[in-house]
Write an enzyme that holds these catalytic residues in place. Structure first.
Site, PDB file in Angstrom:
ATOM      1  N   HIS A  14     -21.468  18.410  40.011  1.00  0.00           N
ATOM      2  CA  HIS A  14     -22.325  17.657  39.075  1.00  0.00           C
ATOM      3  C   HIS A  14     -21.993  16.168  39.204  1.00  0.00           C
ATOM      4  O   HIS A  14     -21.100  15.661  38.535  1.00  0.00           O
ATOM      5  CB  HIS A  14     -22.080  18.168  37.640  1.00  0.00           C
ATOM      6  N   HIS A  16     -24.124  12.461  39.935  1.00  0.00           N
ATOM      7  CA  HIS A  16     -25.342  11.689  40.208  1.00  0.00           C
ATOM      8  C   HIS A  16     -24.939  10.539  41.120  1.00  0.00           C
ATOM      9  O   HIS A  16     -24.125   9.695  40.720  1.00  0.00           O
ATOM     10  CB  HIS A  16     -25.935  11.145  38.909  1.00  0.00           C
ATOM     11  N   HIS A 194     -29.988  20.235  33.806  1.00  0.00           N
ATOM     12  CA  HIS A 194     -29.189  19.776  32.673  1.00  0.00           C
ATOM     13  C   HIS A 194     -29.756  20.453  31.415  1.00  0.00           C
ATOM     14  O   HIS A 194     -30.974  20.375  31.169  1.00  0.00           O
ATOM     15  CB  HIS A 194     -29.312  18.265  32.502  1.00  0.00           C
ATOM     16  N   GLU A 197     -26.611  19.531  26.833  1.00  0.00           N
ATOM     17  CA  GLU A 197     -25.684  18.386  26.802  1.00  0.00           C
ATOM     18  C   GLU A 197     -25.772  17.814  25.385  1.00  0.00           C
ATOM     19  O   GLU A 197     -24.812  17.863  24.621  1.00  0.00           O
ATOM     20  CB  GLU A 197     -26.090  17.350  27.856  1.00  0.00           C
ATOM     21  N   ASP A 275     -19.990  13.671  36.773  1.00  0.00           N
ATOM     22  CA  ASP A 275     -21.292  13.217  36.266  1.00  0.00           C
ATOM     23  C   ASP A 275     -21.659  11.827  36.811  1.00  0.00           C
ATOM     24  O   ASP A 275     -22.354  11.730  37.810  1.00  0.00           O
ATOM     25  CB  ASP A 275     -21.305  13.252  34.732  1.00  0.00           C
ATOM     26  N   ASP A 276     -21.204  10.767  36.145  1.00  0.00           N
ATOM     27  CA  ASP A 276     -21.509   9.378  36.558  1.00  0.00           C
ATOM     28  C   ASP A 276     -20.212   8.579  36.519  1.00  0.00           C
ATOM     29  O   ASP A 276     -19.995   7.761  35.614  1.00  0.00           O
ATOM     30  CB  ASP A 276     -22.537   8.768  35.598  1.00  0.00           C
TER      31      ASP A 276
HETATM   32  N1  HPA Z   1     -27.506  13.614  31.528  1.00  0.00           N
HETATM   33  C1  HPA Z   1     -28.803  13.490  31.817  1.00  0.00           C
HETATM   34  N2  HPA Z   1     -29.251  12.721  32.782  1.00  0.00           N
HETATM   35  C2  HPA Z   1     -28.371  12.039  33.517  1.00  0.00           C
HETATM   36  C3  HPA Z   1     -27.032  12.126  33.264  1.00  0.00           C
HETATM   37  C4  HPA Z   1     -26.572  12.964  32.227  1.00  0.00           C
HETATM   38  O1  HPA Z   1     -25.374  13.118  31.928  1.00  0.00           O
HETATM   39  N3  HPA Z   1     -26.430  11.315  34.160  1.00  0.00           N
HETATM   40  C5  HPA Z   1     -27.394  10.775  34.935  1.00  0.00           C
HETATM   41  N4  HPA Z   1     -28.579  11.209  34.543  1.00  0.00           N
HETATM   42 ZN    ZN Z   2     -25.503  14.770  34.762  1.00  0.00          ZN
END
Ligand code: HPA
Ligand code: ZN
Length: 324
Positions: A14, A16, A194, A197, A275-276
């Site tokens: 996971h 991006h 996703h 969350e 994630d990011d």
């Molecule tokens: N959630 C949804 N969209 C996203 C995320 C996330 O954590 N990171 C980058 N796009």
């Molecule tokens: Zn994500």
């Protein structure tokens, strides 16, 4: 324990790629491409990374992506992430990219995927890191735009392994994208999404039943629904949990309160990803380290998390065996 975590062979599921854009590279690309940034310095960019929910992050994340214009930019972005993978002992990674973030700004799809793919091919050859690419649809945009994106991508199908769904979750339920996921499945692409969350357990049910996903990205809100927890455990649907992301976006107040260990103890197939990482303060190794410390995970837990990620990867059995 710190050494064991550092050298644990990892699989990331996971990530991006646009979320791995470090402020230093953002500045370098802004200069190279003559793009104006609303920040005076790298320090100012980092100081702006204070988020209170998913949307407050997405606003800054999409603005940062504006420096990405050429094939070389996408190559440099992806290569920088792969170097972090090498440092973190990541042996296989499955990477999301958001083509609409770029095509909406007039950057051709070919520019995006050619740059990313060239870096991934070099990464496998030079660093021994294998990878898969997952095309994500932006759920705040229309279902029609997602379908057009899928059609645009088909000539590059050899480079794309699966489809995903990301961006603003609340108000954009999986059911909105049922038709495009059906079409993707007919074209031979497995799916992830996703869900859960910030959104409710119902979005996880929809992702499973309507989009037929193989994994749930995040999924931490499943804990509110005992029937869903039973299903996730019974079917061993992997969750790609991103602990530092969840703290930065205020899904949990503190890492000590994160439900990752409870999800594991309930028998779910839990994995850890970043994630990011450029925005959330840590790559996958740091996510393992911080979570282990906050939740007092032992070596068995960490090895289980790493093994789950191998099992949950889009890899053939022989490749999984090599990673186990
Ligand atoms: N959630 C949804 N969209 C996203 C995320 C996330 O954590 N990171 C980058 N796009
Ligand atoms: Zn994500």
């Amino acid at each position: 324990m710190q050494d064991a975590i550092a050298t644990l062979p990892k699989v990331e599921l996971h990530l991006h790629i646009e979320g791995s854009l470090e402020p230093e590279l953002m500045f370098a690309l802004a200069e190279r491409n003559d793009v104006d940034l609303p920040y005076a310095s790298v320090e100012e960019v980092r100081a702006a990374y204070q988020f209170h929910d998913l949307q407050s992050f997405l606003d800054i994340y999409y603005a940062g992506a504006c420096v990405l214009l050429t094939e070389q930019d996408f190559y440099d972005l992806t290569w920088a992430y792969l170097e972090r993978c090498r440092d973190d002992h990541v042996r296989h990674t499955e990477i999301f990219f958001d083509p609409q973030t770029h095509t909406e700004r007039g950057v051709p799809f070919a520019t995006v995927i050619d740059g990313i793919h060239r870096a991934l091919a070099d990464g496998e050859r030079e660093l021994g890191i294998t990878s898969r690419l997952i095309l994500c649809f932006l759920r705040h945009l229309s279902a029609e735009a997602a379908m057009e994106t899928l059609e645009t991508a088909l000539p590059w199908r050899e480079h794309i392994h699966a489809v995903g769904l990301d961006s603003a979750e609340l108000g954009n339920p999986p059911e909105k994208f049922q038709a495009v996921f059906e079409r993707a499945r007919a074209e031979g692409f497995p799916a992830v999404a996703h869900a859960g969350e910030e959104g409710p357990p119902d979005y996880i049910w929809q992702a499973l039943d309507l989009l037929k996903v193989a994994r749930i990205d995040h999924g931490v809100q499943a804990e509110q629904d005992p029937d869903l927890m039973q299903r996730l455990a019974r079917e061993q649907i992997p969750l790609t949990v991103c602990p530092l992301s969840n703290i930065k976006l205020c899904v949990f107040e503190r890492l000590e309160q994160h439900n990752l260990k409870r999800l594991m103890d309930a028998g779910l197939c839990v994995t850890i990803s970043s994630d990011d990482p450029a925005y959330f303060g840590g790559y996958v190794g740091e996510n393992f380290r911080a979570t282990a410390a906050a939740l007092q995970l032992d070596l068995d837990d960490l090895e289980k998390l790493a093994r789950n990620a191998v099992d949950a990867a889009f890899l053939e059995a022989s490749a999984k065996q090599r990673l186990h």
